[in-house]
Design a protein around this motif. Structure first.
Motif, PDB file in Angstrom:
ATOM      1  N   LEU A 155       4.298  -0.935  -2.358  1.00 25.65           N
ATOM      2  CA  LEU A 155       3.810  -0.975  -4.059  1.00 25.65           C
ATOM      3  C   LEU A 155       4.744  -1.168  -5.483  1.00 25.65           C
ATOM      4  O   LEU A 155       4.964  -1.842  -6.108  1.00 25.65           O
ATOM      5  CB  LEU A 155       3.416  -0.086  -4.130  1.00 25.65           C
ATOM      6  CG  LEU A 155       2.070  -0.465  -3.903  1.00 25.65           C
ATOM      7  CD1 LEU A 155       0.848   0.253  -4.374  1.00 25.65           C
ATOM      8  CD2 LEU A 155       1.604  -1.917  -4.282  1.00 25.65           C
ATOM      9  N   GLN A 171      -3.790   5.582   1.518  1.00 24.59           N
ATOM     10  CA  GLN A 171      -3.940   5.202   0.364  1.00 24.59           C
ATOM     11  C   GLN A 171      -3.228   3.770  -0.027  1.00 24.59           C
ATOM     12  O   GLN A 171      -2.291   3.390   0.444  1.00 24.59           O
ATOM     13  CB  GLN A 171      -2.628   6.275   0.081  1.00 24.59           C
ATOM     14  CG  GLN A 171      -1.384   5.735   0.314  1.00 24.59           C
ATOM     15  CD  GLN A 171      -0.202   6.270   1.958  1.00 24.59           C
ATOM     16  OE1 GLN A 171      -1.512   6.328   2.627  1.00 24.59           O
ATOM     17  NE2 GLN A 171       0.347   6.396   2.105  1.00 24.59           N
ATOM     18  N   CYS A 172      -3.634   3.886  -1.715  1.00 27.86           N
ATOM     19  CA  CYS A 172      -2.933   2.052  -1.952  1.00 27.86           C
ATOM     20  C   CYS A 172      -1.611   2.665  -3.312  1.00 27.86           C
ATOM     21  O   CYS A 172      -2.562   2.488  -4.109  1.00 27.86           O
ATOM     22  CB  CYS A 172      -3.612   1.316  -1.988  1.00 27.86           C
ATOM     23  SG  CYS A 172      -2.930  -0.333  -2.407  1.00 27.86           S
ATOM     24  N   GLY A 230       0.711  -1.523   0.182  1.00 28.35           N
ATOM     25  CA  GLY A 230      -0.616  -0.012  -0.272  1.00 28.35           C
ATOM     26  C   GLY A 230       0.969   1.136   0.208  1.00 28.35           C
ATOM     27  O   GLY A 230       0.559   2.214  -1.026  1.00 28.35           O
ATOM     28  N   ARG A 290      -6.274  -5.371  -3.564  1.00 30.93           N
ATOM     29  CA  ARG A 290      -5.046  -4.592  -4.850  1.00 30.93           C
ATOM     30  C   ARG A 290      -3.743  -5.225  -5.279  1.00 30.93           C
ATOM     31  O   ARG A 290      -3.843  -5.091  -6.685  1.00 30.93           O
ATOM     32  CB  ARG A 290      -5.457  -3.354  -4.682  1.00 30.93           C
ATOM     33  CG  ARG A 290      -4.240  -1.876  -5.303  1.00 30.93           C
ATOM     34  CD  ARG A 290      -5.332  -2.072  -5.819  1.00 30.93           C
ATOM     35  NE  ARG A 290      -4.276  -0.213  -6.946  1.00 30.93           N
ATOM     36  CZ  ARG A 290      -4.306   0.181  -8.924  1.00 30.93           C
ATOM     37  NH1 ARG A 290      -4.833  -1.385  -9.128  1.00 30.93           N
ATOM     38  NH2 ARG A 290      -3.943   0.255  -9.161  1.00 30.93           N
ATOM     39  N   LYS A 328      -6.265  -3.125   0.780  1.00 32.97           N
ATOM     40  CA  LYS A 328      -5.150  -3.452   0.028  1.00 32.97           C
ATOM     41  C   LYS A 328      -4.060  -4.545  -0.497  1.00 32.97           C
ATOM     42  O   LYS A 328      -3.626  -4.545  -1.654  1.00 32.97           O
ATOM     43  CB  LYS A 328      -3.799  -2.623   1.017  1.00 32.97           C
ATOM     44  CG  LYS A 328      -4.290  -1.648   1.083  1.00 32.97           C
ATOM     45  CD  LYS A 328      -3.368  -0.892   2.698  1.00 32.97           C
ATOM     46  CE  LYS A 328      -3.641   0.781   2.748  1.00 32.97           C
ATOM     47  NZ  LYS A 328      -2.668   1.648   3.619  1.00 32.97           N
ATOM     48  N   SER A 340      -0.291  -7.190   4.498  1.00 37.84           N
ATOM     49  CA  SER A 340      -1.669  -5.489   5.297  1.00 37.84           C
ATOM     50  C   SER A 340      -1.608  -5.888   6.360  1.00 37.84           C
ATOM     51  O   SER A 340      -2.229  -6.953   6.466  1.00 37.84           O
ATOM     52  CB  SER A 340      -1.577  -4.463   3.733  1.00 37.84           C
ATOM     53  OG  SER A 340      -2.638  -4.267   4.274  1.00 37.84           O
ATOM     54  N   GLU A 351      -2.238   6.617  -6.805  1.00 39.50           N
ATOM     55  CA  GLU A 351      -3.568   6.812  -5.952  1.00 39.50           C
ATOM     56  C   GLU A 351      -4.170   7.763  -6.117  1.00 39.50           C
ATOM     57  O   GLU A 351      -5.655   7.573  -6.278  1.00 39.50           O
ATOM     58  CB  GLU A 351      -2.391   6.405  -4.344  1.00 39.50           C
ATOM     59  CG  GLU A 351      -3.835   5.310  -3.833  1.00 39.50           C
ATOM     60  CD  GLU A 351      -5.067   6.972  -2.878  1.00 39.50           C
ATOM     61  OE1 GLU A 351      -5.832   6.408  -2.584  1.00 39.50           O
ATOM     62  OE2 GLU A 351      -4.279   7.801  -3.488  1.00 39.50           O
TER      63      GLU A 351
END
Length: 342
Positions: free
Chosen positions: A181, A334-335, A176, A206, A203, A198, A314
């Motif tokens: 990432l 946020q991711c 994330g 995602r 996340k 996570s 993001e």
């Protein structure tokens, strides 16, 4: 010129969006009209305290940067006016033994834009020409700016330090965050196997959509046991982490014999249990890593130029929305990368 700068230490009340003097270009520098930047955890750290980092107040924030060359020395061959460039924010001395051997990120007098001196959250920036690289065409301004810190940091961790191979399995903590990432994308780019952790189920989903081969929810699972289960009891070849103390025992236990850990942060604390017996009996390797060299930056940009990598953005904010952008980063929801558009 318009800029985002802090006038003290605290919360967003010390962050102003307003007028600052135009930077004065020196010989060997280029004047850049900034078009985009991005947020990094260090931006919050500088706002909150900046403890241990020599700096002066007021100071313009920001390390990431993409912009257009406005002015450069006559006869400069590497850059030209009108060229779109990405900023490498680490300013070395070019004289010490580390700079001389190409490891200027180990410079004995290293300064980072946005930490030790004015940064990139302004309409204009002056930077040494050697710190400016042609932006890759496939990326927009915010995507290109994202390469300056998070993606360069992940590149050095994955390829220079951990030296991940396509047949290996990598455990990446704290998915994330933009470094994590980026590491996931780089590991998958070469065909290696990636397991991510996570405490946020969204996340993890995602990350799975981005190619993660296995996901571990740290809120409900024992990370080390889950990692061993996902590798048939063998363990992972490498760990990429920036969390520190809270995850260190899990990271050590998840490694295969002879495995390696690369760390670039300590958001949960910097005094983990060393677990020395496990370290020497299993012959584990522990490596620290910060940012990246000019050569690593050039390699990262070339990969993006060829279309093999595209940063995950993001959200995007205008320069005048810097407070909202900082709030978004601080929330931890946020991711991907948070961008600033000028």
């Amino acid at each position: 010129m318009r800029a985002v700068f802090f006038t003290g230490h605290g919360g967003n009340e010390v962050v102003e969006v307003g007028e600052r003097p135009m930077p004065q270009r020196k010989s060997g520098q280029a004047l850049i009209r900034m078009r985009a930047s991005g947020l990094n955890r260090v931006d919050l750290y500088m706002r909150d305290s900046g403890a241990g980092i020599t700096h002066s107040i007021p100071q313009v924030m920001g390390l990431d940067g993409c912009g257009i060359v406005e002015e450069v020395d006559a006869g400069e061959r590497r850059l030209k006016v009108g060229q779109r460039v990405v900023v490498h924010p680490a300013l070395g001395c070019n004289r010490c033994e580390f700079c001389q051997r190409g490891e200027h990120v180990l410079c004995t007098s290293m300064k980072f834009m946005g930490e030790h001196c004015d940064g990139t959250w302004s309409q204009f920036v002056c930077a040494p020409v050697e710190n400016l690289f042609e932006a890759p065409d496939p990326l927009d301004d915010v995507e290109a700016a994202a390469l300056s810190c998070s993606y360069l940091t992940a590149w050095r961790m994955v390829f220079t330090k951990a030296q991940v191979k396509p047949w290996e399995t990598v455990l990446i903590f704290g998915i994330g965050g933009s470094v994590s990432l980026a590491a996931l994308q780089l590991v998958k780019m070469i065909g290696a196997r990636a397991i991510v952790t996570s405490r946020d189920a969204e996340k993890l989903e995602r990350a799975r959509a981005l190619g993660a081969d296995g996901v571990i929810n740290g809120a409900s699972e024992d990370i080390a046991k889950a990692a061993l289960a996902l590798t048939g009891g063998r363990g992972v070849d490498a760990v990429i982490e920036n969390v520190g103390e809270a995850v260190w025992p899990h990271a050590m236990k998840a490694l295969v014999r002879g495995g390696r850990i690369v760390t670039c942060g300590a958001t949960s604390g910097d005094a983990p249990s060393a677990d020395l017996r496990r370290l020497f009996i299993r012959q584990l390797q522990v490596m620290g890593s910060t940012h990246g060299t000019f050569a690593e930056f050039a390699a990262l940009i070339e990969v993006c130029r060829r279309g093999a990598l595209k940063p995950v953005i993001e959200s995007r904010f205008a320069l005048d929305e810097a407070h909202a952008a900082l709030d978004r980063l601080e929330s931890g929801v946020q991711c991907g990368k948070i961008g600033l558009q000028f």
